[in-house]
Design an enzyme around this catalytic site. Structure first.
Site, PDB file in Angstrom:
ATOM      1  N   VAL A 126       0.879  -1.211   0.261  1.00 25.17           N
ATOM      2  CA  VAL A 126      -0.198   0.318   0.092  1.00 25.17           C
ATOM      3  C   VAL A 126       0.722   1.090  -0.204  1.00 25.17           C
ATOM      4  O   VAL A 126       2.155   1.213   0.765  1.00 25.17           O
ATOM      5  CB  VAL A 126      -1.538   0.225   1.604  1.00 25.17           C
ATOM      6  CG1 VAL A 126      -1.599   1.599   1.269  1.00 25.17           C
ATOM      7  CG2 VAL A 126      -2.112  -1.028   1.316  1.00 25.17           C
TER       8      VAL A 126
ATOM      9  N   GLU B 266       3.913 -15.772   3.033  1.00 27.14           N
ATOM     10  CA  GLU B 266       4.703 -15.621   4.019  1.00 27.14           C
ATOM     11  C   GLU B 266       5.172 -13.888   4.415  1.00 27.14           C
ATOM     12  O   GLU B 266       4.800 -13.040   3.101  1.00 27.14           O
ATOM     13  CB  GLU B 266       6.566 -15.666   3.427  1.00 27.14           C
ATOM     14  CG  GLU B 266       6.796 -17.547   2.534  1.00 27.14           C
ATOM     15  CD  GLU B 266       5.819 -18.022   1.697  1.00 27.14           C
ATOM     16  OE1 GLU B 266       5.834 -19.056   1.849  1.00 27.14           O
ATOM     17  OE2 GLU B 266       5.468 -16.765   0.969  1.00 27.14           O
TER      18      GLU B 266
ATOM     19  N   ASN C 160       7.931  -7.427  10.316  1.00 22.02           N
ATOM     20  CA  ASN C 160       6.866  -6.486   9.888  1.00 22.02           C
ATOM     21  C   ASN C 160       5.724  -7.411  11.271  1.00 22.02           C
ATOM     22  O   ASN C 160       4.600  -8.086  10.630  1.00 22.02           O
ATOM     23  CB  ASN C 160       6.683  -6.890   8.737  1.00 22.02           C
ATOM     24  CG  ASN C 160       5.758  -6.786   8.375  1.00 22.02           C
ATOM     25  OD1 ASN C 160       4.911  -5.703   8.760  1.00 22.02           O
ATOM     26  ND2 ASN C 160       5.696  -6.712   6.528  1.00 22.02           N
TER      27      ASN C 160
ATOM     28  N   TYR D 111      -2.765  -9.673   9.408  1.00 20.48           N
ATOM     29  CA  TYR D 111      -3.061 -10.859   9.436  1.00 20.48           C
ATOM     30  C   TYR D 111      -4.005 -11.906  10.650  1.00 20.48           C
ATOM     31  O   TYR D 111      -4.746 -12.675  10.004  1.00 20.48           O
ATOM     32  CB  TYR D 111      -1.736 -11.690   8.233  1.00 20.48           C
ATOM     33  CG  TYR D 111      -1.093 -10.818   7.117  1.00 20.48           C
ATOM     34  CD1 TYR D 111      -1.884 -11.108   6.398  1.00 20.48           C
ATOM     35  CD2 TYR D 111      -0.102 -11.213   6.841  1.00 20.48           C
ATOM     36  CE1 TYR D 111      -1.729 -10.029   4.724  1.00 20.48           C
ATOM     37  CE2 TYR D 111       0.864  -9.961   5.988  1.00 20.48           C
ATOM     38  CZ  TYR D 111       0.271  -9.813   4.856  1.00 20.48           C
ATOM     39  OH  TYR D 111       0.483  -8.794   3.873  1.00 20.48           O
TER      40      TYR D 111
END
EC number: 2.3.1.266
Length: 155
Positions: free
Chosen positions: A70, A102, A107, A114
């Site tokens: 994004v 993955e 991160n 997620y």
């Protein structure tokens, strides 16, 4: 926000967003190689501007999210979630059994996104990502698509 199919004419904007988002960005030839029948490429537009994209490979009955990025100005505003929900819904509609991805071990924002959408960690790939002086591990996350009616569309 609107989502449409990504086209090759979008690549200059995609490459700009990719360079903003990653220390080791994909190059143009990698993106061009994704325009094939077993891949789904999605573009997120805010107003009339490309603000994000997702690349998903369909392998057998699994959708593998290869890249979701994004633009800097749209981060933390729901754009990534919108893209993610769209690709999950499309994968379910296309009969995929699960979505795999993955994510860099470092991160945490992406992992939190997620996880909040139902993905869970199912494995680790040591040294999967390039890094500065050392490679970085990837966590493998999966979302089963057993109950295809349970997945909302974009927010």
């Amino acid at each position: 926000m609107a989502i449409r199919e990504l086209c090759q004419n979008d690549l200059p904007e995609v490459l700009d967003i990719e360079r903003q988002g990653y220390s080791f960005p994909w190059n143009e030839s990698i993106f061009r190689g994704c325009f094939r029948p077993d891949y789904r490429l999605w573009a997120l537009e805010v107003g009339d501007r490309l603000s994000g994209y997702a690349v998903v490979a369909y392998m057998a009955d699994e959708a593998h999210l290869l890249n979701l990025c994004v633009a800097t100005g749209q981060r933390r505003l729901g754009a990534g979630r919108c893209l993610l929900r769209h690709l999950v819904a499309e994968s379910a509609q296309d009969g995929m059994s699960q979505v795999l991805l993955e994510v860099r071990d470092s991160n945490t924002r992406a992992m939190d996104l997620y996880a909040s959408e139902g993905f869970s960690v199912i494995g680790r790939r040591p040294g999967y990502y390039p890094g500065g002086t050392e490679r970085e591990d990837a966590l493998v996350m999966a979302l089963p698509l057993d109950d295809r009616s349970a997945f909302p569309g974009p927010p």
